[in-house]
Enzyme design. Structure first.
Site, PDB file in Angstrom:
ATOM      1  N   TYR A 140      -1.624  -0.871  10.720  1.00  0.00           N
ATOM      2  CA  TYR A 140      -1.562  -1.226   9.813  1.00  0.00           C
ATOM      3  C   TYR A 140      -0.447  -0.926   8.992  1.00  0.00           C
ATOM      4  CZ  TYR A 140      -3.251  -1.764   4.801  1.00  0.00           C
ATOM      5  OH  TYR A 140      -3.218  -2.023   3.388  1.00  0.00           O
ATOM      6  N   LYS A 183       2.511  -3.566   7.152  1.00  0.00           N
ATOM      7  CA  LYS A 183       2.658  -3.543   5.875  1.00  0.00           C
ATOM      8  C   LYS A 183       4.304  -3.036   5.385  1.00  0.00           C
ATOM      9  CE  LYS A 183       0.368  -4.670   3.062  1.00  0.00           C
ATOM     10  NZ  LYS A 183      -0.221  -5.909   2.600  1.00  0.00           N
ATOM     11  N   THR A 225       0.900  -1.051   0.035  1.00  0.00           N
ATOM     12  CA  THR A 225       0.039  -0.171   0.015  1.00  0.00           C
ATOM     13  C   THR A 225       0.944   1.264   0.086  1.00  0.00           C
ATOM     14  OG1 THR A 225      -1.444   1.305   1.298  1.00  0.00           O
ATOM     15  CG2 THR A 225      -0.121  -0.241   2.644  1.00  0.00           C
ATOM     16  N   ASP A 226       0.242   2.296  -0.388  1.00  0.00           N
ATOM     17  CA  ASP A 226       1.034   3.836  -0.423  1.00  0.00           C
ATOM     18  C   ASP A 226       1.408   4.104   0.914  1.00  0.00           C
ATOM     19  OD1 ASP A 226      -1.696   4.202  -0.085  1.00  0.00           O
ATOM     20  OD2 ASP A 226      -1.771   5.817  -1.604  1.00  0.00           O
ATOM     21  N   GLU A 227       0.386   3.650   1.807  1.00  0.00           N
ATOM     22  CA  GLU A 227       0.339   4.033   3.303  1.00  0.00           C
ATOM     23  C   GLU A 227       1.683   3.889   4.089  1.00  0.00           C
ATOM     24  OE1 GLU A 227      -3.294   3.547   5.550  1.00  0.00           O
ATOM     25  OE2 GLU A 227      -4.403   3.073   3.730  1.00  0.00           O
TER      26      GLU A 227
HETATM   27  P1  NAD Z   1      -9.518  -7.379   2.501  1.00  0.00           P
HETATM   28  O1  NAD Z   1      -9.558  -6.997   3.931  1.00  0.00           O
HETATM   29  O2  NAD Z   1     -10.790  -7.336   1.756  1.00  0.00           O
HETATM   30  O3  NAD Z   1      -8.990  -8.931   2.278  1.00  0.00           O
HETATM   31  C1  NAD Z   1      -7.997  -9.514   2.985  1.00  0.00           C
HETATM   32  C2  NAD Z   1      -8.332 -11.146   2.691  1.00  0.00           C
HETATM   33  O4  NAD Z   1      -7.052 -11.725   3.254  1.00  0.00           O
HETATM   34  C3  NAD Z   1      -9.602 -11.798   3.118  1.00  0.00           C
HETATM   35  O5  NAD Z   1     -10.046 -12.572   2.461  1.00  0.00           O
HETATM   36  C4  NAD Z   1      -9.041 -12.432   4.297  1.00  0.00           C
HETATM   37  O6  NAD Z   1      -9.927 -13.662   4.690  1.00  0.00           O
HETATM   38  C5  NAD Z   1      -7.596 -12.843   4.066  1.00  0.00           C
HETATM   39  N1  NAD Z   1      -6.831 -13.064   5.394  1.00  0.00           N
HETATM   40  C6  NAD Z   1      -6.680 -12.298   6.354  1.00  0.00           C
HETATM   41  N2  NAD Z   1      -5.769 -12.646   7.172  1.00  0.00           N
HETATM   42  C7  NAD Z   1      -5.487 -14.092   6.641  1.00  0.00           C
HETATM   43  C8  NAD Z   1      -4.507 -14.852   7.193  1.00  0.00           C
HETATM   44  N3  NAD Z   1      -4.186 -14.914   8.186  1.00  0.00           N
HETATM   45  N4  NAD Z   1      -4.515 -16.019   6.354  1.00  0.00           N
HETATM   46  C9  NAD Z   1      -5.009 -16.222   5.156  1.00  0.00           C
HETATM   47  N5  NAD Z   1      -5.854 -15.258   4.842  1.00  0.00           N
HETATM   48  C10 NAD Z   1      -6.013 -14.131   5.546  1.00  0.00           C
HETATM   49  O7  NAD Z   1      -8.281  -6.675   1.677  1.00  0.00           O
HETATM   50  P2  NAD Z   1      -7.961  -5.885   0.616  1.00  0.00           P
HETATM   51  O8  NAD Z   1      -8.593  -4.548   0.827  1.00  0.00           O
HETATM   52  O9  NAD Z   1      -8.474  -6.876  -0.656  1.00  0.00           O
HETATM   53  O10 NAD Z   1      -6.427  -5.752   0.419  1.00  0.00           O
HETATM   54  C11 NAD Z   1      -5.886  -6.974  -0.372  1.00  0.00           C
HETATM   55  C12 NAD Z   1      -4.133  -6.410  -0.112  1.00  0.00           C
HETATM   56  O11 NAD Z   1      -4.203  -5.316  -0.936  1.00  0.00           O
HETATM   57  C13 NAD Z   1      -3.644  -6.293   1.163  1.00  0.00           C
HETATM   58  O12 NAD Z   1      -2.264  -6.701   1.375  1.00  0.00           O
HETATM   59  C14 NAD Z   1      -3.731  -4.678   1.463  1.00  0.00           C
HETATM   60  O13 NAD Z   1      -2.912  -4.280   2.294  1.00  0.00           O
HETATM   61  C15 NAD Z   1      -3.373  -4.306  -0.141  1.00  0.00           C
HETATM   62  N6  NAD Z   1      -3.938  -2.924  -0.476  1.00  0.00           N
HETATM   63  C16 NAD Z   1      -5.144  -2.507  -0.254  1.00  0.00           C
HETATM   64  C17 NAD Z   1      -5.666  -1.404  -0.742  1.00  0.00           C
HETATM   65  C18 NAD Z   1      -7.279  -1.018  -0.466  1.00  0.00           C
HETATM   66  O14 NAD Z   1      -7.490   0.261  -0.812  1.00  0.00           O
HETATM   67  N7  NAD Z   1      -8.038  -1.926  -0.176  1.00  0.00           N
HETATM   68  C19 NAD Z   1      -4.728  -0.504  -1.366  1.00  0.00           C
HETATM   69  C20 NAD Z   1      -3.514  -0.730  -1.696  1.00  0.00           C
HETATM   70  C21 NAD Z   1      -3.219  -2.156  -1.388  1.00  0.00           C
HETATM   71  P1  TYD Z   2     -10.632   4.001   4.646  1.00  0.00           P
HETATM   72  O1  TYD Z   2     -11.588   3.840   3.674  1.00  0.00           O
HETATM   73  O2  TYD Z   2     -10.618   3.423   5.987  1.00  0.00           O
HETATM   74  O3  TYD Z   2      -8.894   3.880   4.013  1.00  0.00           O
HETATM   75  P2  TYD Z   2      -7.631   4.413   4.198  1.00  0.00           P
HETATM   76  O4  TYD Z   2      -7.831   4.729   5.852  1.00  0.00           O
HETATM   77  O5  TYD Z   2      -6.856   3.139   4.216  1.00  0.00           O
HETATM   78  O6  TYD Z   2      -7.250   5.585   3.681  1.00  0.00           O
HETATM   79  O7  TYD Z   2     -10.728   5.575   4.815  1.00  0.00           O
HETATM   80  C1  TYD Z   2     -10.579   6.358   4.054  1.00  0.00           C
HETATM   81  C2  TYD Z   2     -10.680   7.933   4.455  1.00  0.00           C
HETATM   82  O8  TYD Z   2     -11.955   7.978   4.974  1.00  0.00           O
HETATM   83  C3  TYD Z   2      -9.748   8.140   5.437  1.00  0.00           C
HETATM   84  O9  TYD Z   2      -9.271   9.607   5.406  1.00  0.00           O
HETATM   85  C4  TYD Z   2     -10.473   8.067   6.899  1.00  0.00           C
HETATM   86  C5  TYD Z   2     -11.674   8.460   6.208  1.00  0.00           C
HETATM   87  N1  TYD Z   2     -12.932   7.791   6.972  1.00  0.00           N
HETATM   88  C6  TYD Z   2     -14.081   8.662   7.760  1.00  0.00           C
HETATM   89  O10 TYD Z   2     -14.042   9.638   7.720  1.00  0.00           O
HETATM   90  N2  TYD Z   2     -15.201   7.880   8.224  1.00  0.00           N
HETATM   91  C7  TYD Z   2     -15.210   6.534   8.190  1.00  0.00           C
HETATM   92  O11 TYD Z   2     -16.211   5.878   8.692  1.00  0.00           O
HETATM   93  C8  TYD Z   2     -14.166   5.730   7.613  1.00  0.00           C
HETATM   94  C9  TYD Z   2     -14.215   4.217   7.705  1.00  0.00           C
HETATM   95  C10 TYD Z   2     -13.102   6.486   6.852  1.00  0.00           C
END
Ligand code: NAD
Ligand code: TYD
Length: 350
Positions: A156, A160, A131-133
């Site tokens: 988190y 990562k 992630t970019d975070e």
């Molecule tokens: P998500 O939370 O929707 O899904 C995570 C999946 O991992 C789930 O299916 C869960 O059951 C599985 N999981 C969790 N713990 C596990 C374990 N111990 N063993 C096996 N499986 C396990 O997540 P997402 O939003 O789809 O993110 C997927 C990946 O992409 C992550 O690595 C996250 O850091 C990265 N990412 C997410 C975003 C975003 O905006 N959502 C952006 C950039 C990177």
């Molecule tokens: P989120 O979807 O949790 O992603 P991330 O924290 O990984 O960027 O949140 C996106 C933005 O929205 C973040 O600035 C936090 C804000 N946010 C709210 O204002 N209210 C909420 O209930 C949630 C879940 C997020």
């Protein structure tokens, strides 16, 4: 690569990656390994679960013995690692689960790959999704590049960041063919309604308050999930070992502006008066350590691998709202039971 392991395939992004690979590469076997935590949902893959090249393995990546035995049994040629605990607010409440899955789980996978490939890495690849975070927070200007120093602010992003370091170390120390990408915020179908967009869609639908953290001035760069899956396909097949690629949407939104846009679309689609749901907006206590702004410089991915996002934001946003409104049963299912308890705990004292 004939046998490809995708971890976290039952989650939000993982399910889109599994679908893309199962459909696009019928000659390859795609293994989805997932623990099925609260957000892992096999319903996300109901359209591909009967495909001849799709296989599901239920496992916990933090269980080193089980992971090693699966690598020995199936002898994967490629790994795309997405499994993670992914929600910042949950990480603030319970950091240890993030250390267990995101750090220990990642090192278990890297070690198992190294073990079965026995230092003969030709035709093999380990792709770590991040992630970019990890880069921390930006001020009003600038963007994260691949050489921006890591400065995570949440449990988190710290977990990562640590997993990224281990992935890089396995390349530098053991020459494991590792590639890494760091992506901005994703949106689209199948995202668990704890993240901003699906949570607010669900709340607008049910006329519930919309908890905006702080003043809603934080900025995120939003990318449609199918674009991310497409970028993953590109980097998995053509990225350079040892390299990192930033992926972004070139699409920055201040939270409050994004929320107003969402309200406009939802009111129209629900047949409500324009702006009717604005009254649901509720400013609540800010998230601890809340990063102000994320922005991605994705020029390396564009210049070296020719990739850029294809889906325009307004198109992706409309498609996303339509999906949640048309998949009411999915939304009801994932927000029943434990979700209610989570919601009450997370938002009660804000
Ligand atoms: P998500 O939370 O929707 O899904 C995570 C999946 O991992 C789930 O299916 C869960 O059951 C599985 N999981 C969790 N713990 C596990 C374990 N111990 N063993 C096996 N499986 C396990 O997540 P997402 O939003 O789809 O993110 C997927 C990946 O992409 C992550 O690595 C996250 O850091 C990265 N990412 C997410 C975003 C975003 O905006 N959502 C952006 C950039 C990177
Ligand atoms: P989120 O979807 O949790 O992603 P991330 O924290 O990984 O960027 O949140 C996106 C933005 O929205 C973040 O600035 C936090 C804000 N946010 C709210 O204002 N209210 C909420 O209930 C949630 C879940 C997020």
């Amino acid at each position: 690569m004939k046998k490809i392991l995708i971890t976290g395939g039952a989650g939000f992004i993982g399910s889109h990656v599994v679908r893309l690979f199962v459909n696009k590469y019928p000659e390859k076997d795609i293994y989805n390994l997932d623990k099925l935590t609260y957000c892992g949902n096999l319903e996300n893959l109901s359209d591909v679960e009967r495909a001849h090249n799709y296989h599901f393995l239920k496992a916990d990546i933090a269980d080193a013995t089980h992971i090693l035995s699966l690598f020995e049994e199936y002898r994967f040629d490629g790994v795309i690692h997405l499994a993670a605990e992914s929600h910042v607010d949950r990480s603030i409440v319970n950091p240890m689960e993030f250390i267990r899955t995101n750090i220990i789980g990642t090192v278990n996978l890297l070690s198992a790959a190294r073990h079965i490939w026995q230092d003969d890495f030709s035709g093999k690849r380990f792709y770590h999704i991040s992630t970019d975070e990890v880069y921390g927070s930006l001020g009003e200007v600038g963007a994260f590049s691949e050489s921006t120093p890591y400065a995570p602010h949440s449990p988190y992003s710290a977990s990562k960041a640590s997993s990224d370091h281990f992935a890089r170390v396995f390349h530098d120390t053991y020459h494991l063919p590792v590639v890494i990408s760091n992506c901005s915020n994703n949106y689209g179908p199948n995202q668990f309604p704890e993240k901003l967009i699906p949570l607010f869609i669900n709340n607008i639908k049910h006329n519930k308050p919309l908890p905006v953290y702080g003043q809603g001035v934080n900025v995120r760069d939003w990318l449609y999930v199918e674009d991310h899956a497409d970028a993953i396909d590109t980097i998995f097949h053509r990225g350079k070992n040892g390299d990192t690629y930033n992926i972004g949407g070139n699409n920055e939104w201040k939270n409050i502006d994004l929320i107003h846009q969402l309200i406009r679309i939802m009111d129209r689609k629900l047949g409500r008066e324009d702006g009717q749901s604005l009254k649901l907006v509720t400013f609540v206590t800010d998230r601890a350590g809340h990063d102000l702004r994320y922005a991605i410089d994705a020029s390396k991915l564009r210049d070296e691998l020719g990739w850029s996002p294809k889906i325009k934001f307004i198109e992706g946003f409309e498609k996303t709202v339509d999906w949640y409104l048309q998949n009411g049963a999915w939304l009801e299912h994932v927000t029943s039971g434990a979700y209610q308890e989570y919601y009450t705990k997370m938002y009660a004292n804000r």
